[in-house]
Design an enzyme around this catalytic site. Structure first.
Site, PDB file in Angstrom:
ATOM      1  N   MET A   1      14.119  20.639  -4.800  1.00  0.00           N
ATOM      2  CA  MET A   1      13.809  19.552  -3.867  1.00  0.00           C
ATOM      3  C   MET A   1      12.317  19.399  -3.610  1.00  0.00           C
ATOM      4  O   MET A   1      11.908  18.688  -2.680  1.00  0.00           O
ATOM      5  CB  MET A   1      14.558  19.749  -2.549  1.00  0.00           C
ATOM      6  CG  MET A   1      16.061  19.600  -2.715  1.00  0.00           C
ATOM      7  SD  MET A   1      16.885  19.547  -1.133  1.00  0.00           S
ATOM      8  CE  MET A   1      16.271  17.997  -0.463  1.00  0.00           C
TER       9      MET A   1
ATOM     10  N   LYS B   1      12.427  15.951  -1.645  1.00  0.00           N
ATOM     11  CA  LYS B   1      12.950  14.795  -2.394  1.00  0.00           C
ATOM     12  C   LYS B   1      14.246  15.135  -3.107  1.00  0.00           C
ATOM     13  O   LYS B   1      14.568  16.310  -3.335  1.00  0.00           O
ATOM     14  CB  LYS B   1      11.915  14.282  -3.409  1.00  0.00           C
ATOM     15  CG  LYS B   1      11.346  15.337  -4.375  1.00  0.00           C
ATOM     16  CD  LYS B   1      12.183  15.626  -5.591  1.00  0.00           C
ATOM     17  CE  LYS B   1      11.636  16.775  -6.414  1.00  0.00           C
ATOM     18  NZ  LYS B   1      12.552  17.254  -7.450  1.00  0.00           N
TER      19      LYS B   1
ATOM     20  N   ASP C   1       5.444  16.862  -9.568  1.00  0.00           N
ATOM     21  CA  ASP C   1       6.134  16.272  -8.404  1.00  0.00           C
ATOM     22  C   ASP C   1       5.206  16.073  -7.204  1.00  0.00           C
ATOM     23  O   ASP C   1       5.626  15.527  -6.184  1.00  0.00           O
ATOM     24  CB  ASP C   1       7.285  17.179  -7.942  1.00  0.00           C
ATOM     25  CG  ASP C   1       8.470  17.146  -8.896  1.00  0.00           C
ATOM     26  OD1 ASP C   1       8.553  16.214  -9.717  1.00  0.00           O
ATOM     27  OD2 ASP C   1       9.310  18.056  -8.812  1.00  0.00           O
TER      28      ASP C   1
END
Ligand code: ATP
Length: 308
Positions: free
Chosen positions: A107, A16, A144
Site C-alpha cells: 500500500m 494507496k 510509487d
C-alpha cells in the site's frame, strides 16, 4: 511521542490501492514497464520534522512496526538527505513518522513517508523547490513516491512513475484485510517472471508497453463501484497467492461476505475489498473481524501529501 510547535512541520500523506496493475514483459535491464490505476485512500502517514544537526528518525503508529528501519536505510532519511544534497542545505532533520499504512503491505506506506518528508523538509528548511523538482526527487526515491505526492486517482505508466490524472467522481468504500506478514515486492515479481518463463508456450507473451483498460477508466469516471468491481485486475495477484496460499481463503471469505470484489493490493499481502456503499462496508468489516481477520475501512480517492 510526538512534537508540535512552531519549529515543527507536519505533513500527512496517504497510502494507496492499485485498482488495476498490468505488468509488461521484462526488459534487458531486468525491469518491467507497468500500467497502474492508483487510488489514494484514507489511511495516512503523519510525518513531523524539526531541525537537528544530523538525520534521525523515530517511528510509532497503529501497525506492526518491527520491519521499519530506524537508521539511514529508512526511506524518510533517504528523502531528507536527497533534498539536502540537491539544495546544498547543510543541517539535518529529526523525523517522526506515525505509521497507519501496513508495512510491506503493498500500500505504499514507505513511499508516503518519503513524499511527506520531502514536502516537510522543503518547508522546514525554506528550500522552496518548485513542485516539479520535488516530483523529480520523488521519482529518484521510488516508483510509487510521485503518486503519494499527487494523490487522488491517477494512471501510472513506465515504471509506474509517469503519472497522468484520471477523471474520477464519487467515493469508493474499501475494506482492507491486513496480513501479519509482509511480502517482498522483488520476490513477487520474480515469481511472476518464473511463472511466465515456465508457461511461455501456453500463454500470450506480455505486452512490453501495457496500458490501463478502458473499462477501468470508465468505472472511475462514473464513480460506479459495481463497474469498478468488474474491471479490477492485478497481474501480481497470482504470484502473491502462489507465495502465500492463505490469501486465497481471505479473498474467498470477503467475496462470500458481501464484497463486490477483492484484489491483492500491489504485491500484497494486503487484500482490498470493494463494497457497494458505506453500510455494506461496515457489514463486511464486521463479518471479516468475526473471522479474526485484521481489517480496517478506508475511502478513496483522497488528497496527496499536504502540510497540516
Ligand atoms: P509498495 O506498495 O510501494 O511496493 P509496500 O507498501 O509493500 O510498498 P513499504 O511498507 O512501503 O512496502 O516498504 C517496505 C520496505 O521498505 C521494507 O523492506 C522496509 O524495511 C523498508 N522501509 C524503509 N523505510 C521505510 C518506512 N519509512 N516505512 C516502511 N518501510 C520502510
Amino acid at each position: 511521542m510526538t512534537s508540535t510547535g512552531p519549529d515543527t512541520v507536519h505533513v500527512r500523506a496517504p497510502g494507496k490501492i492499485n485498482v488495476f496493475l498490468k505488468v509488461g514483459a521484462i526488459d534487458d535491464t531486468g525491469y518491467h514497464d507497468v500500467a497502474i490505476a492508483y487510488q489514494a485512500v484514507s489511511l495516512y502517514e503523519e510525518v513531523r520534522v524539526r531541525e537537528a544537526s544530523d538525520f534521525q528518525v523515530e517511528v510509532s503508529g497503529s501497525v506492526e512496526l518491527s520491519r521499519v528501519p530506524r537508521d539511514g536505510a529508512n526511506i524518510a532519511i533517504r528523502a531528507a538527505r536527497l533534498l539536502a544534497a540537491r539544495t546544498g542545505y547543510r543541517g539535518g532533520a529529526h523525523i517522526e513518522i506515525e505509521k497507519h499504512v501496513p508495512v510491506t503491505g503493498g500500500m505504499g506506506g514507505g513511499s508516503a513517508d518519503a513524499a511527506a518528508t520531502l514536502l516537510a523538509c522543503d518547508a522546514l528548511w525554506s528550500t522552496d523547490l518548485p513542485r516539479e523538482e520535488l516530483l523529480e526527487l520523488a521519482r529518484e526515491l521510488g516508483a510509487d513516491v510521485p503518486f503519494a505526492f499527487t494523490g487522488g486517482t491517477a494512471i501510472g505508466t513506465g515504471r509506474g512513475d509517469e503519472l497522468s490524472p484520471a477523471l474520477a467522481q464519487g467515493t469508493f468504500h474499501w475494506v482492507l484485510a491486513l496480513a501479519d506478514f509482509g511480502l517482498s515486492t522483488p520476490a513477487v515479481y520474480a515469481e511472476l517472471d518464473e511463472h511466465r518463463a515456465r508457461h511461455a508456450q501456453d500463454i500470450f507473451p506480455a505486452d512490453p508497453r501495457p496500458t490501463v483498460e478502458a473499462n477501468v477508466l470508465q468505472a472511475l469516471r462514473a464513480g460506479d463501484p459495481h463497474m469498478l468491481a468488474d474491471a479490477m485486475h492485478n497481474d501480481l495477484q497470482a504470484a502473491a497467492l502462489h507465495l502465500e496460499p492463505s490469501l486465497s481463503d481471505v479473498l474467498e471469505l470477503g467475496e462470500q461476505s458481501g464484497a463486490l470484489a477483492g484484489i491483492v493490493s500491489g504485491s500484497g499481502p494486503t487484500v482490498a475489498f470493494l463494497a457497494a456503499d458505506v453500510d455494506s462496508a461496515l457489514e463486511l468489516q464486521v463479518a471479516l473481524s468475526a473471522a479474526r481477520l485484521n481489517v480496517v475501512r478506508a475511502t478513496g480517492p483522497v488528497h496527496g501529501a499536504r502540510i497540516v
